[in-house]
Design an enzyme around this catalytic site. Sequence first.
Site: not given
Length: 531
Positions: A274, A303
């Site tokens: 994002g 992640d």
Amino acid sequence: MGTLSHAAIAPRLAALHHHRASHGLSHPSSPSLRLPTSNGVAKKSRVVFVQSKSHNQHIDFSDPDWKSKFQRDFERRFNIPHITDVFPDAVPIPSTFCLRMRTPVIEDFAGGYPSDEEWHGYINNNDRVLLKTIYYSSPTSAGAECIDPNCTWVEQWVHRAGPREKIYFKPEEVKAAIVTCGGLCPGLNDVIRQIVITLEIYGVKKIVGIPYGYRGFSDKELAEMPLSRKVVQNVHLSGGSLLGVSRGGPSVSEMVDRLEERGINMLFVLGGNGTHAGADAIHTECRKRRLRVAVVGVPKTIDNDILLMDKTFGFDTAVEEAQRAISSAYIEAHSAYHGVGIVKLMGRSSGFIAMHASLSSGQIDICLIPEVPFQMHGPHGILHHLKYLIQTKGSAVVCVAEGAGQNLLQKTNATDASGNVVFGDIGVHIQQETKKYFKEAGVPVDVKYIDPTYMIRACRANASDGILCAVLGQNAVHGAFAGYSGITVGTCNTHYVYLPIPEVISHPRLIDPNSRMWHRCLTSTGQPDFV
């Protein structure tokens, strides 16, 4: 006032999805090469090939020239934006970055820009790094990533990162800004430190930090933080972010207005998908306004779910720190009568941390990731296997990624400031279902649940991540001075590269359930299929 998460980022990501879909580009863990099934999981028995397009024309594999067409399309997509695209008359100058210099660069550059033609530490603009290095002889090979049904080898090259001999910004005219967005991640301070140090080696004197993410561009109560080597010298010794983090922010137009007002012409953005979509939007808006601004991203996602890259910073530290939680869960389970330990780790869309932590620990009996569906009940369910483990071993340990099994939970219909769906707690669900199942079976069980998420995020980077962060920060500055913008820096096959932002943010990188690494994890845990 629009927010990045809704006014700019979501439409931009949607447009990228549409662009890739309309061009027949792929959607899974291996960008441009493999497509997942409708639920995002690649079936083991099914091989899917990418039908790429060059502009509006499908590549016909019966065309003897299809390989060259594919490569031309690839080169077009991975051509990184440069300042000369907008300012063709921009004149480069000799680089002020040379490690043979033994004295600091003086402020007025009275003697001209220092240059050392004999120093062979510069990267040629035509240097490339091979994106894929494995030749798959068959589409049925484990983890095969094929372009056509014959698994034809096609070279795909991306731009090598590093300092260039010619630069497009005069250091005394540069005002550089650094912003950290999203959640915390080990290594943020390491990257900030190296960006500042490298900027000073080039001769930049005006360096500032934007506090609390993109929010710092609009909140008048948040002042710029002056940065220098003295300020950041020991900041890497602690976790968190010197600049603070936040999600969301003002509109892209408003942020570019602030860049103009403050005279910022280099922006270094640290964040995930994002945040990078926001950086690309800022880059595009700067081009529309014909502003000579370099926007460079450094991918930050614990992640490890950024496309095309070997790994992102913070991931190694997360896997290492997760061992503490797994060890604690193992000891609790092993010490109790019929003990079950459950550990939930980060991983919204991809289960890289859970997979690597499970494989590393050697103490996990069941590893659950978002890419592989599972069921709790029935003869092939998790609970049935837990009962088997209790009967045969006396204890069991489960490691689950936060995004796994969300289909089993009631949807919250809530989103965070970045527009991400707020997940239900799969760890708590497994804990409750386990207690209920064994109670109904009349079998005593002692269940312990551990969620170390915030303990891991707040850690300082370990040695491996510290090195990665240092090189990423340095190469981000090299890329900006070389005149590139709208790019991000990462590693491909152990080499550092520059990649156009749109190619790495179209969707999260996923684990291929038919990959060798997932097979290694299953070999370690010994778990069956839970479907």
